[in-house]
Design a protein around this motif. Structure first.
Motif, PDB file in Angstrom:
ATOM      1  N   PHE A   1     -11.268 -27.653  11.151  1.00 59.15           N
ATOM      2  CA  PHE A   1     -11.048 -28.957  10.338  1.00 59.15           C
ATOM      3  C   PHE A   1     -12.367 -28.870   9.648  1.00 59.15           C
ATOM      4  O   PHE A   1     -13.300 -28.983  10.327  1.00 59.15           O
ATOM      5  N   PRO A   2     -12.323 -29.315   8.293  1.00 62.13           N
ATOM      6  CA  PRO A   2     -13.467 -29.448   7.572  1.00 62.13           C
ATOM      7  C   PRO A   2     -14.265 -30.689   8.129  1.00 62.13           C
ATOM      8  O   PRO A   2     -13.631 -31.732   7.935  1.00 62.13           O
ATOM      9  N   GLY A   3     -15.600 -30.551   8.608  1.00 57.51           N
ATOM     10  CA  GLY A   3     -16.348 -31.804   8.917  1.00 57.51           C
ATOM     11  C   GLY A   3     -15.945 -32.405  10.352  1.00 57.51           C
ATOM     12  O   GLY A   3     -16.257 -33.439  10.607  1.00 57.51           O
ATOM     13  N   GLY A   4     -15.181 -31.392  11.068  1.00 54.68           N
ATOM     14  CA  GLY A   4     -14.615 -32.021  12.382  1.00 54.68           C
ATOM     15  C   GLY A   4     -15.650 -31.713  13.554  1.00 54.68           C
ATOM     16  O   GLY A   4     -15.045 -32.326  14.601  1.00 54.68           O
ATOM     17  N   GLN A   5     -16.684 -31.552  13.210  1.00 54.37           N
ATOM     18  CA  GLN A   5     -17.513 -31.185  14.518  1.00 54.37           C
ATOM     19  C   GLN A   5     -17.941 -32.532  15.057  1.00 54.37           C
ATOM     20  O   GLN A   5     -17.825 -32.767  16.279  1.00 54.37           O
ATOM     21  N   VAL A   6     -18.609 -33.590  14.348  1.00 52.10           N
ATOM     22  CA  VAL A   6     -18.856 -34.742  14.794  1.00 52.10           C
ATOM     23  C   VAL A   6     -17.455 -35.696  15.380  1.00 52.10           C
ATOM     24  O   VAL A   6     -17.602 -36.069  16.551  1.00 52.10           O
ATOM     25  N   ALA A   7     -16.507 -35.687  14.657  1.00 53.00           N
ATOM     26  CA  ALA A   7     -15.379 -36.427  14.935  1.00 53.00           C
ATOM     27  C   ALA A   7     -14.721 -35.665  16.350  1.00 53.00           C
ATOM     28  O   ALA A   7     -14.463 -36.468  17.214  1.00 53.00           O
TER      29      ALA A   7
ATOM     30  N   SER B   1      -6.502 -39.496  21.340  1.00 51.98           N
ATOM     31  CA  SER B   1      -7.472 -38.501  20.724  1.00 51.98           C
ATOM     32  C   SER B   1      -7.012 -38.294  19.350  1.00 51.98           C
ATOM     33  O   SER B   1      -8.280 -38.191  18.595  1.00 51.98           O
ATOM     34  N   GLY B   2      -6.019 -37.720  19.134  1.00 53.87           N
ATOM     35  CA  GLY B   2      -5.584 -37.536  17.915  1.00 53.87           C
ATOM     36  C   GLY B   2      -5.858 -38.677  16.580  1.00 53.87           C
ATOM     37  O   GLY B   2      -6.468 -38.393  15.595  1.00 53.87           O
ATOM     38  N   SER B   3      -5.710 -39.797  17.335  1.00 53.94           N
ATOM     39  CA  SER B   3      -5.820 -40.912  16.262  1.00 53.94           C
ATOM     40  C   SER B   3      -7.373 -41.206  16.075  1.00 53.94           C
ATOM     41  O   SER B   3      -7.679 -41.346  14.931  1.00 53.94           O
ATOM     42  N   LEU B   4      -8.085 -41.075  17.038  1.00 53.53           N
ATOM     43  CA  LEU B   4      -9.610 -41.052  16.981  1.00 53.53           C
ATOM     44  C   LEU B   4     -10.058 -40.096  16.075  1.00 53.53           C
ATOM     45  O   LEU B   4     -10.826 -40.632  15.343  1.00 53.53           O
ATOM     46  N   PHE B   5      -9.584 -38.859  16.410  1.00 53.33           N
ATOM     47  CA  PHE B   5     -10.100 -37.852  15.699  1.00 53.33           C
ATOM     48  C   PHE B   5      -9.869 -38.013  13.987  1.00 53.33           C
ATOM     49  O   PHE B   5     -10.833 -37.799  13.025  1.00 53.33           O
ATOM     50  N   LEU B   6      -8.872 -38.283  13.669  1.00 51.44           N
ATOM     51  CA  LEU B   6      -8.501 -38.745  12.333  1.00 51.44           C
ATOM     52  C   LEU B   6      -9.173 -39.735  11.817  1.00 51.44           C
ATOM     53  O   LEU B   6      -9.636 -39.816  10.630  1.00 51.44           O
ATOM     54  N   THR B   7      -9.127 -40.867  12.529  1.00 53.94           N
ATOM     55  CA  THR B   7     -10.076 -41.827  12.044  1.00 53.94           C
ATOM     56  C   THR B   7     -11.636 -41.543  11.805  1.00 53.94           C
ATOM     57  O   THR B   7     -11.989 -41.936  10.592  1.00 53.94           O
ATOM     58  N   ILE B   8     -11.975 -41.260  12.601  1.00 59.02           N
ATOM     59  CA  ILE B   8     -13.576 -40.698  12.599  1.00 59.02           C
ATOM     60  C   ILE B   8     -13.745 -39.494  11.404  1.00 59.02           C
ATOM     61  O   ILE B   8     -14.586 -39.703  10.538  1.00 59.02           O
ATOM     62  N   ALA B   9     -12.733 -38.581  11.141  1.00 57.51           N
ATOM     63  CA  ALA B   9     -13.102 -37.653  10.350  1.00 57.51           C
ATOM     64  C   ALA B   9     -12.709 -38.345   8.974  1.00 57.51           C
ATOM     65  O   ALA B   9     -13.441 -38.156   7.752  1.00 57.51           O
ATOM     66  N   SER B  10     -11.905 -39.430   8.873  1.00 58.11           N
ATOM     67  CA  SER B  10     -11.508 -39.808   7.580  1.00 58.11           C
ATOM     68  C   SER B  10     -12.829 -40.706   6.975  1.00 58.11           C
ATOM     69  O   SER B  10     -13.023 -41.187   6.015  1.00 58.11           O
ATOM     70  N   LEU B  11     -13.385 -41.349   8.050  1.00 57.14           N
ATOM     71  CA  LEU B  11     -14.673 -41.912   7.861  1.00 57.14           C
ATOM     72  C   LEU B  11     -15.959 -41.277   7.312  1.00 57.14           C
ATOM     73  O   LEU B  11     -16.714 -41.572   6.505  1.00 57.14           O
ATOM     74  N   LEU B  12     -15.955 -39.846   7.827  1.00 57.49           N
ATOM     75  CA  LEU B  12     -16.989 -38.986   7.705  1.00 57.49           C
ATOM     76  C   LEU B  12     -16.809 -38.039   6.353  1.00 57.49           C
ATOM     77  O   LEU B  12     -17.531 -37.779   5.459  1.00 57.49           O
ATOM     78  N   VAL B  13     -15.505 -37.773   6.347  1.00 53.15           N
ATOM     79  CA  VAL B  13     -15.117 -36.762   5.263  1.00 53.15           C
ATOM     80  C   VAL B  13     -13.614 -37.127   4.971  1.00 53.15           C
ATOM     81  O   VAL B  13     -12.906 -37.814   5.441  1.00 53.15           O
TER      82      VAL B  13
END
Length: 175
Positions: free
Chosen positions: A69-75, A115-127
């Motif tokens: 996932f692009p930018g998914g490291q932090v998420a 987890s998926g909801s958190l990941f997508l939320t965090i990723a959407s805030l970052l990228v």
């Protein structure tokens, strides 16, 4: 936390990472996260908050290193730690009403959705997300929850069986 528990958890996380690399992508290169299922199994079997934190951190770091996932490291790292905190507190409630095997399935289904909801939320805030949140949730998170749930029930049976054998062998040596 015993050294044996730490070694067993490390081995199970390593097995989960191997399974993760063998898992094919679903949509837009994203894969179900088998490491989550293993993390929940370890939490159910061991019930140790320190060990659980280490498993969540290592799982987050390993999935961050292997994410497509692009930018998914932090998420990945943040999502695993937050999911651990939430799910660790849900497990006693779930195991109170269900066997450990059923609890592994329920915990994994709920935990993967969290987890998926958190990941997508965090990723959407970052990228920016490669597709709308709802599309990614329905095409990646929900199928991943189903796949992870089936995987967790099967893996739980295998891991629990192996732990019982080891426990019985250690008990026989003590006698």
């Amino acid at each position: 936390m015993r050294t044996r528990d730490l070694a067993q958890a490390a081995l199970l996380v390593a097995i989960a990472m191997i399974l993760r690399t063998l898992t094919p992508p679903l949509v837009l290169g994203m894969k179900p996260d088998v490491t989550l299922a293993m993390m929940f199994i370890i939490l159910i079997i061991k019930r140790d908050i320190k060990l659980g934190f280490l498993v969540a951190l290592s799982t987050g770091l390993f999935t961050a290193l292997t994410t497509t996932f692009p930018g998914g490291q932090v998420a990945n790292i943040v999502d695993k730690l937050l999911t651990f905190i939430i799910v660790y507190n849900l497990i006693p409630v779930i195991t109170k009403f269900a066997s450990k095997r059923i609890a592994a399935g329920i915990t994994t289904a709920v935990g993967t959705i969290i987890s998926g909801s958190l990941f997508l939320t965090i990723a959407s805030l970052l990228v920016s997300l490669p597709a709308p949140f709802v599309v990614l949730f329905t095409t990646v998170v929900l199928p991943a929850a189903v796949i992870n749930t089936v995987t967790a029930v099967v893996l739980f049976s295998v891991v629990n069986f192996a732990m019982d054998i080891e426990y019985n062998q250690a008990e026989n040596k003590a006698v």
